[in-house]
Motif scaffolding. Structure first.
Motif, PDB file in Angstrom:
ATOM      1  N   ALA A   1      81.739-129.604  -8.954  1.00 50.35           N
ATOM      2  CA  ALA A   1      81.491-128.111  -8.333  1.00 50.35           C
ATOM      3  C   ALA A   1      81.738-128.300  -6.833  1.00 50.35           C
ATOM      4  O   ALA A   1      81.553-129.509  -6.146  1.00 50.35           O
ATOM      5  CB  ALA A   1      80.400-127.588  -8.626  1.00 50.35           C
TER       6      ALA A   1
ATOM      7  N   GLU B   1      71.510-129.080 -15.888  1.00 47.39           N
ATOM      8  CA  GLU B   1      71.402-130.541 -15.986  1.00 47.39           C
ATOM      9  C   GLU B   1      70.229-131.064 -15.770  1.00 47.39           C
ATOM     10  O   GLU B   1      69.638-132.208 -16.530  1.00 47.39           O
ATOM     11  CB  GLU B   1      72.541-131.168 -15.092  1.00 47.39           C
ATOM     12  CG  GLU B   1      73.928-130.916 -15.444  1.00 47.39           C
ATOM     13  CD  GLU B   1      74.798-131.072 -14.124  1.00 47.39           C
ATOM     14  OE1 GLU B   1      74.404-131.288 -13.015  1.00 47.39           O
ATOM     15  OE2 GLU B   1      75.898-130.728 -14.570  1.00 47.39           O
ATOM     16  N   ALA B   2      69.347-130.089 -15.067  1.00 45.92           N
ATOM     17  CA  ALA B   2      67.916-130.896 -14.545  1.00 45.92           C
ATOM     18  C   ALA B   2      67.261-130.825 -15.970  1.00 45.92           C
ATOM     19  O   ALA B   2      66.174-131.597 -16.099  1.00 45.92           O
ATOM     20  CB  ALA B   2      67.270-130.135 -13.476  1.00 45.92           C
TER      21      ALA B   2
ATOM     22  N   MET C   1      77.924-133.967 -16.721  1.00 48.83           N
ATOM     23  CA  MET C   1      77.613-133.312 -15.467  1.00 48.83           C
ATOM     24  C   MET C   1      78.901-132.827 -14.761  1.00 48.83           C
ATOM     25  O   MET C   1      79.821-133.353 -15.101  1.00 48.83           O
ATOM     26  CB  MET C   1      77.029-134.401 -14.325  1.00 48.83           C
ATOM     27  CG  MET C   1      75.638-134.822 -14.550  1.00 48.83           C
ATOM     28  SD  MET C   1      75.143-136.083 -13.497  1.00 48.83           S
ATOM     29  CE  MET C   1      74.911-135.068 -12.007  1.00 48.83           C
ATOM     30  N   GLU C   2      78.662-131.523 -14.376  1.00 49.16           N
ATOM     31  CA  GLU C   2      80.016-130.767 -13.848  1.00 49.16           C
ATOM     32  C   GLU C   2      80.223-130.975 -12.607  1.00 49.16           C
ATOM     33  O   GLU C   2      79.568-131.404 -11.792  1.00 49.16           O
ATOM     34  CB  GLU C   2      79.803-129.249 -14.174  1.00 49.16           C
ATOM     35  CG  GLU C   2      79.822-129.040 -15.769  1.00 49.16           C
ATOM     36  CD  GLU C   2      79.370-127.564 -16.006  1.00 49.16           C
ATOM     37  OE1 GLU C   2      79.391-126.733 -14.823  1.00 49.16           O
ATOM     38  OE2 GLU C   2      79.069-127.369 -16.942  1.00 49.16           O
TER      39      GLU C   2
ATOM     40  N   PRO D   1      77.314-120.720  -9.247  1.00 52.12           N
ATOM     41  CA  PRO D   1      77.655-121.641 -10.677  1.00 52.12           C
ATOM     42  C   PRO D   1      76.795-123.057 -10.364  1.00 52.12           C
ATOM     43  O   PRO D   1      76.742-123.758 -11.272  1.00 52.12           O
ATOM     44  CB  PRO D   1      79.057-121.565 -10.564  1.00 52.12           C
ATOM     45  CG  PRO D   1      79.676-120.850  -9.560  1.00 52.12           C
ATOM     46  CD  PRO D   1      78.482-120.346  -8.720  1.00 52.12           C
ATOM     47  N   LEU D   2      77.103-123.468  -9.175  1.00 50.09           N
ATOM     48  CA  LEU D   2      76.466-124.863  -8.974  1.00 50.09           C
ATOM     49  C   LEU D   2      75.015-124.834  -9.298  1.00 50.09           C
ATOM     50  O   LEU D   2      74.278-125.775  -9.858  1.00 50.09           O
ATOM     51  CB  LEU D   2      76.777-125.412  -7.524  1.00 50.09           C
ATOM     52  CG  LEU D   2      76.439-126.686  -7.442  1.00 50.09           C
ATOM     53  CD1 LEU D   2      77.599-127.496  -6.325  1.00 50.09           C
ATOM     54  CD2 LEU D   2      74.964-127.031  -6.786  1.00 50.09           C
ATOM     55  N   PHE D   3      74.327-123.839  -8.862  1.00 51.57           N
ATOM     56  CA  PHE D   3      72.855-123.696  -9.168  1.00 51.57           C
ATOM     57  C   PHE D   3      72.652-123.598 -10.582  1.00 51.57           C
ATOM     58  O   PHE D   3      71.726-124.304 -11.023  1.00 51.57           O
ATOM     59  CB  PHE D   3      72.338-122.472  -8.329  1.00 51.57           C
ATOM     60  CG  PHE D   3      70.904-121.907  -8.951  1.00 51.57           C
ATOM     61  CD1 PHE D   3      69.715-122.785  -8.898  1.00 51.57           C
ATOM     62  CD2 PHE D   3      70.899-120.539  -9.518  1.00 51.57           C
ATOM     63  CE1 PHE D   3      68.710-122.129  -9.361  1.00 51.57           C
ATOM     64  CE2 PHE D   3      69.828-120.345  -9.910  1.00 51.57           C
ATOM     65  CZ  PHE D   3      68.509-121.173  -9.876  1.00 51.57           C
TER      66      PHE D   3
ATOM     67  N   ALA E   1      74.537-124.640 -12.981  1.00 53.05           N
ATOM     68  CA  ALA E   1      74.894-125.964 -13.764  1.00 53.05           C
ATOM     69  C   ALA E   1      73.737-126.926 -13.466  1.00 53.05           C
ATOM     70  O   ALA E   1      73.176-127.765 -14.292  1.00 53.05           O
ATOM     71  CB  ALA E   1      76.322-126.544 -13.257  1.00 53.05           C
ATOM     72  N   SER E   2      73.351-127.127 -11.992  1.00 55.04           N
ATOM     73  CA  SER E   2      72.283-128.174 -11.803  1.00 55.04           C
ATOM     74  C   SER E   2      70.943-127.748 -12.519  1.00 55.04           C
ATOM     75  O   SER E   2      70.334-128.749 -12.751  1.00 55.04           O
ATOM     76  CB  SER E   2      72.178-127.935 -10.290  1.00 55.04           C
ATOM     77  OG  SER E   2      73.102-128.289  -9.530  1.00 55.04           O
ATOM     78  N   LEU E   3      70.525-126.337 -12.710  1.00 49.77           N
ATOM     79  CA  LEU E   3      69.286-126.330 -13.435  1.00 49.77           C
ATOM     80  C   LEU E   3      69.282-126.660 -14.777  1.00 49.77           C
ATOM     81  O   LEU E   3      68.648-127.169 -15.416  1.00 49.77           O
ATOM     82  CB  LEU E   3      69.150-124.773 -13.241  1.00 49.77           C
ATOM     83  CG  LEU E   3      67.754-124.371 -13.750  1.00 49.77           C
ATOM     84  CD1 LEU E   3      66.754-124.949 -12.941  1.00 49.77           C
ATOM     85  CD2 LEU E   3      67.801-122.634 -13.669  1.00 49.77           C
TER      86      LEU E   3
END
Lengths: 643, 120
Positions: B95, B26-27, B92-93, B18-20, B22-24
């Protein structure tokens, strides 16, 4: 040796000399105090994790200020002001992408890089590459490039540190005595003709101070001093801004004066010094006996006797009027005569002494007919700061050290406000400097400390100069300490521990880390004895080179499952070689070859990404276990809904 | 960039980190923000900041700043700051970043893998 009757550099600090020295001593003591505290922490934690990464415990303020202070290097407070002074308002466009810099550099990779480094226990950037791509040789390649680029950058930073310290100490009695002793020592050595004793003394003092506290305290010392230095930097700018605006009669007046300003001419003049044993220092002011007198400032030191030297001629009517009316303090040399004016030519842009260059793009330039920032280069620079800033290993290390995602989010917002308080005000301050300090083109890298001295002396508060000059000094220190630590971590962790002796004891690693920091620091001090002329060009070269090497492999390694080891290695090598070859094909650091009018950073990063995609698709996909480890997690069991 | 799990024959008990994810996401938003700033700043500055001639007596300014700098750089800078703060605080979330393994074990992990061990 220089004759005391001539106006010398570093300049005009007699009144503020003692207070400046006291400020510097207090500042240095504070730095050492933080290093001592940090060294106590080291004793109770994992050595490498604590020494190089602060045990991943950075909070909001620590992350925000260490990130900002490391990014805002000597370039921000010496090279950048120098460019603003030389080219005017166009520097607002040149630095424009800082409006989006914090969210790009911290937000694009921040969470993922921290997560991946925790997954593998990585404490350096090469560490991450080694684990993510299962390749020790890739880690060695990354380490070598970090050491190469960072050492080049450090040479420039040490030069900046020494120059700022010289201006800070100025005409202080203790400093003058020490400089004489160093001068006597130099006379008996091979360095006599190449090194200024004041520069050498300040270089060694600066170098020894930084090396000791970095070696002693490790990452936490660097972060805590960064926090202190970050605060000093922003206060320095906030104090200078109203002083500069008020002393030029308001922003409107400054811009109007700049709109009619004409860039100085490049000149060659023949001079004669009365005393046959005296060198004429760079920066000496001279004038002819004509009416009205023509005014020159030496751009190089003149040899004893009769000699031809490079100079600039002040041709702007406003500057000449301010000099003649005494609004601007200029001390003309009495015992140097101008024999002949061999050449005096106007800037290449705007040509024929047209006014307006300082308030419009592309900005004046002495040699380039397209000006300082032609449209094509404006594209590249907007790309350069925000995007290539994301690819800096020193920033990546900081992103591995925060302790929660909340810390990251609030830090990004903090850095956004922080940079807004630094960079745009710097453009305003050093545009104002054009009215207060004419002729600084001959030594424009010194404009920041000189401006601090001038602004404070004009309001009769010379003691404040010490505080203001501490701002650029802090900027240089905070970058140097971070880079020193990055080099030693790369060597000790990536080369020694992970390739040569994986079971090295804590004591061995400690000793290796200390020795490495000291050896690298001392080597850079030696290299900085004869540094390149333009600091900002050197910093742009290093920053763009690192981005060309590291941005593609790191960002694709974190976000693209199909990225292979061969793709990552070729991406790094292609980026490095493309970037380097454009500099080799050009005419040095300040004039790389720009095919299709694009800066090497755009071509370097672009070719690096292309190589990564092409080679990854041409090679077999990465092992399934590797993809699962970095991109997947165990599915959460969902409980059956109750009836 | 997001290859479906099936294409890489990933264990069905796994799901995308999930962090990957969300990061993608947001990127992508961050790159869009960069592009917006790029287009705004360069459109204004290239159109109004590169005049052929300058009349020093009638040079346009806003609060003493050249007008092309005020509208092309200072104003979008202000907007970018507001958007950045909003994005950080509300988009931004958060995590879990995970735990750090032991230092020495981490140092040895790849060496073992390179020597034929199964550990990754």
């Amino acid at each position: 040796m220089f004759d005391s009757s001539l106006p010398q550099l570093p300049t005009m600090f007699a009144a503020a000399g003692s207070s400046a020295l006291i400020t510097f001593c207090v500042y240095t003591l504070a730095v050492f105090g933080l290093a001592a505290l940090s060294s106590r922490l080291l004793k109770s934690r994992d050595f490498l994790n604590e020494y190089f990464l602060g045990s991943r415990s950075l909070g909001v303020w620590a992350l925000a200020l260490t990130f900002a202070a490391t990014s805002a290097s000597g370039g921000s407070f010496t090279g950048f002001p120098s460019k603003i002074y030389s080219h005017g308002w166009v520097l607002a466009l040149w630095i424009g992408s800082y409006m989006i810099f914090p969210i790009c550099t911290m937000g694009l990779l921040g969470k993922r890089i921290n997560q991946v480094s925790r997954k593998t226990g990585a404490i350096t950037v090469p560490d991450i590459f080694r684990d993510r791509f299962q390749s020790p040789s890739f880690s060695v390649l990354a380490t070598s490039l970090i050491v190469f680029f960072t050492c080049v950058n450090l040479v420039g930073q040490f030069k900046a540190g020494s120059m700022i310290l010289q201006t800070l100490l100025g005409e202080n009695d203790v400093y003058i005595s020490a400089r004489s002793i160093v001068g006597s020592f130099l006379q008996a050595s091979w360095l006599q003709s190449t090194v200024d004793p004041g520069y050498l003394l300040c270089l060694v003092t600066f170098g020894v101070a930084v090396i000791i506290y970095t070696t002693w305290g490790g990452f936490h010392a660097v972060v805590w001093t960064d926090v202190m230095q970050g605060v000093v930097m922003v206060f320095g700018v906030i104090i200078m801004l109203p002083l500069a605006i008020s002393q030029v009669g308001g922003m409107q007046n400054a811009t109007e004066e700049m709109a009619s300003m004409v860039a100085p001419h490049s000149a060659k003049i023949e001079i004669e010094v009365e005393s046959a044993e005296v060198k004429v220092p760079l920066g000496t002011w001279l004038r002819t006996d004509d009416v009205p007198a023509r005014v020159f400032r030496l751009a190089a030191a003149g040899q004893p006797g009769t000699t031809v030297v490079d100079a600039i001629e002040i041709v702007d009517a406003g500057d000449l009027q301010r000099i003649q009316s005494g609004k601007v303090k200029v001390e003309f040399a009495q015992d140097v005569a101008i024999h002949a004016i061999m050449e005096s030519k106007s800037a290449a842009f705007p040509s024929n002494d047209r006014p307006g260059g300082y308030v419009t793009a592309p900005g004046p330039h002495a040699e380039l007919e397209n000006g300082f920032l032609p449209m094509s280069l404006a594209f590249s620079m907007f790309f350069y700061w925000a995007i290539s800033g994301t690819g800096q290993p020193s920033s990546m290390v900081r992103l591995m050290a925060f302790h929660s995602t909340r810390t990251l989010r609030i830090s990004i917002a903090t850095v956004a406000v922080y940079f807004s308080c630094i960079y745009f005000p710097l453009v305003i301050i050093f545009c104002c400097a054009r009215l207060l300090l004419p002729g600084m083109e001959v030594e424009s890298d010194r404009i920041m400390p000189q401006m601090a001295v001038t602004l404070t002396e004009n309001i009769g508060a010379g003691w404040l100069a010490g505080l203001l000059v501490a701002a650029p000094f802090a900027a240089v220190m905070s970058t140097v300490d971070s880079f020193l630590l990055m080099i030693s971590s790369s060597v000790v962790r990536d080369l020694y521990q992970r390739n040569i002796n994986p079971s090295a004891s804590r004591k061995t690693l400690e000793r290796m880390s200390y020795i490495c920091t000291i050896v690298v620091g001392s080597g850079v001090v030696f290299a900085a004895l004869n540094p390149p002329k333009y600091l900002q060009d050197l910093i742009v070269y290093v920053g763009s080179g690192l981005a060309a090497c590291f941005l593609a492999p790191m960002s694709l390694g974190l976000y693209w499952k199909r990225m292979t080891t061969a793709g990552a290695i070729s991406s790094m090598l292609v980026g490095f070689l493309c970037h380097l070859s454009l500099y080799i094909a050009g005419e040095g650091f300040d004039k790389p070859w720009r095919p299709f009018a694009l800066d090497p950073v755009v071509i370097g990063i672009g070719s690096s990404f292309v190589a990564a995609f092409v080679i990854s698709f041409l090679t077999p996909p990465p092992p399934k276990e590797l993809v699962e480890k970095y991109f997947y997690t165990k599915r959460k069991k969902t409980s059956a809904p109750s009836a | 960039m997001n290859i479906p799990a099936a294409a890489l024959d990933v264990d069905p008990d796994l799901e995308p980190d999930p962090l990957f994810v969300a990061s993608l996401r947001e990127a992508r938003w961050i790159l869009l923000m960069w592009l917006s700033c790029f287009v705004w700043a360069l459109t204004v500055c290239l159109n109004f900041g590169y005049p052929d001639t300058v009349d020093p007596l009638n040079f346009p300014t806003v609060f003493g700043i050249p007008a092309w700098v005020a509208w092309g750089i200072a104003f979008p800078w202000l907007i970018a700051n507001v958007v950045t703060i909003w994005f950080c605080l509300f988009v931004m979330e958060d995590a879990d970043l995970g735990e750090t393994p032991d230092e020495l074990a981490a140092a040895n992990s790849v060496t073992e893998a390179a020597e034929g061990g199964s550990r990754v």
